[in-house]
Design a protein around this motif. Structure first.
Motif, PDB file in Angstrom:
ATOM      1  N   ASP A  44       4.886  15.510   4.463  1.00  0.00           N
ATOM      2  CA  ASP A  44       5.462  15.916   3.186  1.00  0.00           C
ATOM      3  C   ASP A  44       6.073  14.746   2.422  1.00  0.00           C
ATOM      4  N   LYS A  45       5.615  13.520   2.730  1.00  0.00           N
ATOM      5  CA  LYS A  45       6.183  12.383   1.997  1.00  0.00           C
ATOM      6  C   LYS A  45       5.150  11.288   1.765  1.00  0.00           C
ATOM      7  N   LEU A  46       5.503  10.400   0.844  1.00  0.00           N
ATOM      8  CA  LEU A  46       4.704   9.206   0.597  1.00  0.00           C
ATOM      9  C   LEU A  46       5.407   8.025   1.268  1.00  0.00           C
ATOM     10  N   ILE A  47       4.594   7.130   1.805  1.00  0.00           N
ATOM     11  CA  ILE A  47       5.165   5.921   2.403  1.00  0.00           C
ATOM     12  C   ILE A  47       4.631   4.735   1.607  1.00  0.00           C
ATOM     13  N   VAL A  48       5.558   4.026   0.993  1.00  0.00           N
ATOM     14  CA  VAL A  48       5.170   2.926   0.098  1.00  0.00           C
ATOM     15  C   VAL A  48       5.632   1.605   0.729  1.00  0.00           C
ATOM     16  N   GLY A  49       4.701   0.691   0.944  1.00  0.00           N
ATOM     17  CA  GLY A  49       5.044  -0.619   1.510  1.00  0.00           C
ATOM     18  C   GLY A  49       5.905  -1.402   0.534  1.00  0.00           C
ATOM     19  N   ALA A  50       6.842  -2.178   1.078  1.00  0.00           N
ATOM     20  CA  ALA A  50       7.826  -2.870   0.227  1.00  0.00           C
ATOM     21  C   ALA A  50       7.182  -3.861  -0.738  1.00  0.00           C
ATOM     22  N   LEU A  51       5.996  -4.384  -0.379  1.00  0.00           N
ATOM     23  CA  LEU A  51       5.365  -5.386  -1.254  1.00  0.00           C
ATOM     24  C   LEU A  51       4.420  -4.761  -2.290  1.00  0.00           C
ATOM     25  N   THR A  52       4.382  -3.461  -2.342  1.00  0.00           N
ATOM     26  CA  THR A  52       3.540  -2.792  -3.345  1.00  0.00           C
ATOM     27  C   THR A  52       4.098  -3.118  -4.739  1.00  0.00           C
ATOM     28  N   THR A  53       3.204  -3.511  -5.634  1.00  0.00           N
ATOM     29  CA  THR A  53       3.693  -3.941  -6.956  1.00  0.00           C
ATOM     30  C   THR A  53       3.967  -2.737  -7.863  1.00  0.00           C
ATOM     31  N   GLY A  64       0.794  -1.222   0.000  1.00  0.00           N
ATOM     32  CA  GLY A  64       0.000   0.000   0.000  1.00  0.00           C
ATOM     33  C   GLY A  64       0.826   1.271   0.000  1.00  0.00           C
ATOM     34  N   ILE A  65       0.122   2.364  -0.294  1.00  0.00           N
ATOM     35  CA  ILE A  65       0.766   3.675  -0.449  1.00  0.00           C
ATOM     36  C   ILE A  65      -0.044   4.664   0.373  1.00  0.00           C
ATOM     37  N   GLN A 119       0.728  -1.318  -9.085  1.00  0.00           N
ATOM     38  CA  GLN A 119       0.016  -0.458  -8.124  1.00  0.00           C
ATOM     39  C   GLN A 119       0.673   0.917  -8.062  1.00  0.00           C
ATOM     40  N   ILE A 120       1.995   0.960  -8.195  1.00  0.00           N
ATOM     41  CA  ILE A 120       2.710   2.242  -8.153  1.00  0.00           C
ATOM     42  C   ILE A 120       2.402   3.052  -9.417  1.00  0.00           C
ATOM     43  N   GLU A 121       2.457   2.361 -10.548  1.00  0.00           N
ATOM     44  CA  GLU A 121       2.197   3.023 -11.843  1.00  0.00           C
ATOM     45  C   GLU A 121       0.820   3.693 -11.843  1.00  0.00           C
ATOM     46  N   ASN A 122      -0.155   3.050 -11.212  1.00  0.00           N
ATOM     47  CA  ASN A 122      -1.540   3.550 -11.294  1.00  0.00           C
ATOM     48  C   ASN A 122      -2.021   4.268 -10.040  1.00  0.00           C
ATOM     49  N   SER A 123      -1.141   4.486  -9.085  1.00  0.00           N
ATOM     50  CA  SER A 123      -1.578   5.116  -7.834  1.00  0.00           C
ATOM     51  C   SER A 123      -1.816   6.623  -8.028  1.00  0.00           C
ATOM     52  N   PRO A 124      -3.016   7.124  -7.688  1.00  0.00           N
ATOM     53  CA  PRO A 124      -3.252   8.566  -7.778  1.00  0.00           C
ATOM     54  C   PRO A 124      -2.284   9.347  -6.879  1.00  0.00           C
ATOM     55  N   LEU A 125      -1.942   8.794  -5.708  1.00  0.00           N
ATOM     56  CA  LEU A 125      -1.020   9.511  -4.804  1.00  0.00           C
ATOM     57  C   LEU A 125       0.371   9.627  -5.420  1.00  0.00           C
TER      58      LEU A 125
END
Ligand SMILES: Cc1cc2nc3c(=O)[nH]c(=O)nc-3n(C[C@H](O)[C@H](O)[C@H](O)COP(=O)(O)OP(=O)(O)OC[C@H]3O[C@@H](n4cnc5c(N)ncnc54)[C@H](O)[C@@H]3O)c2cc1C
Length: 272
Positions: A68-77, A62-63, A80-86
């Motif tokens: 002032d930052k984004l936190i992205v879980g290590a198992l995020t594909t 998850g994201i 999911q990153i390519e299409n994340s609005p955040l």
């Protein structure tokens, strides 16, 4: 193309994963999306006796946004990153790089954590995360520590992660929505980079120009002291050590780095 025999141990928490790594030692490896590790095992370039499967640790996906930052879980594909609005809103260079990783199958299985932990100098996400001043959060037997991108990539397939560390999160400071560019040169579509370039504000980072993602320091300095883009791009290969392989000679990679840094600087400016 059949891996050596191994034991598969699924875990559901980071602590279980870390304890298992500690228990089985050098004979064990974490398994995330398996899209770098399994090919290596099939080629017998890696022969871990124990695979600790972290894919079921749900809180590593998850994201989210925090100050002032984004936190992205290590198992995020990658998908999911390519299409994340955040990610698109606060770190568009990361979305752009994720979109260029392999093919849809790779992007649906491969994870951001696996991509950076693997330590490949051509990893699209590693190069873009370096440019975006990301940091990496690792949990090991002695607790949690955060490693900046500058200190994370150490050598060929080697990062600052210890054998018993689990990479849990990637922190990405809100990156500029303008003044960025991600360029990737491939021989075929949907392939690894022959050379890649990430520009984010004053950072110029090169992929596949040495054993780790490298800063084009001389080009950055030239821009800072007022050189034009052509002059700055001419320094792009200084301090690099590209290899020659089936896809390109070292000389061709040096040439590409200059051309691509120029393109990236122009595109970044165009976005501003
Ligand atoms: C056909 C193909 C094409 C590809 N093309 C590209 C491309 O164009 N660009 C690109 O960047 N990549 C490409 N890849 C690689 C892909 O991005 C992988 O998904 C990625 O490199 C590894 O992620 P993974 O989740 O599959 O990790 P895995 O293969 O499961 O693991 C890789 C390594 O990281 C370690 N690891 C995994 N997760 C963690 C963690 N949380 N903490 C600590 N260590 C961990 C593992 O122990 C292992 O050593 C390609 C792969 C394939 C098979």
């Amino acid at each position: 193309m059949i891996p050596a025999q191994f034991t598969h141990i699924p875990v559901t928490t980071v602590k279980e994963a870390s304890d298992a790594l500690n228990h089985y030692g050098d004979d064990s490896k974490l398994l995330a999306g398996g899209h770098s590790l399994i090919p290596l095992m099939k080629l017998r370039l890696a022969t871990p006796a124990v695979l600790i499967d972290i894919a079921r640790i749900s809180n590593l996906r998850g994201i989210r946004e925090e100050k002032d930052k984004l936190i992205v879980g290590a198992l995020t594909t990658h998908e999911q990153i390519e299409n994340s609005p955040l990610i698109k809103k606060y770190a568009p260079i990361i979305a752009a790089a994720a979109k260029l990783v392999g093919d849809p199958q790779v992007r649906h299985r491969g994870t951001i954590g696996g991509s950076v932990a693997h330590g490949d100098a051509a990893s699209d996400l590693s190069v873009a995360l370096f440019a975006a001043n990301a940091s990496f959060v690792a949990t090991g037997p002695n607790g949690v520590r955060t490693i900046g991108a500058v200190d994370f990539f150490l050598g060929f397939w080697t990062t600052a992660l210890n054998q018993d560390d689990v990479l849990t999160e990637i922190h990405i400071p809100f990156a500029p929505t303008s003044n960025w560019s991600y360029q990737k040169f491939t021989i075929r579509s949907q392939d690894w980079a022959v050379v890649s370039v990430a520009v984010s504000e004053s950072n110029i980072i090169l992929g596949a120009m040495g054993e780790i993602p490298l800063r084009a320091a001389k080009s950055e300095e030239a821009i800072a002291s007022g050189a034009d883009f052509e002059q700055a791009a001419n320094f792009a290969d200084e301090g690099t050590s590209p290899s020659s392989d089936l896809r390109a000679s070292a000389d061709y990679r040096r040439h590409l780095a200059k051309v691509m840094v120029l393109d990236a600087l122009k595109e970044a400016k165009h976005r501003s």
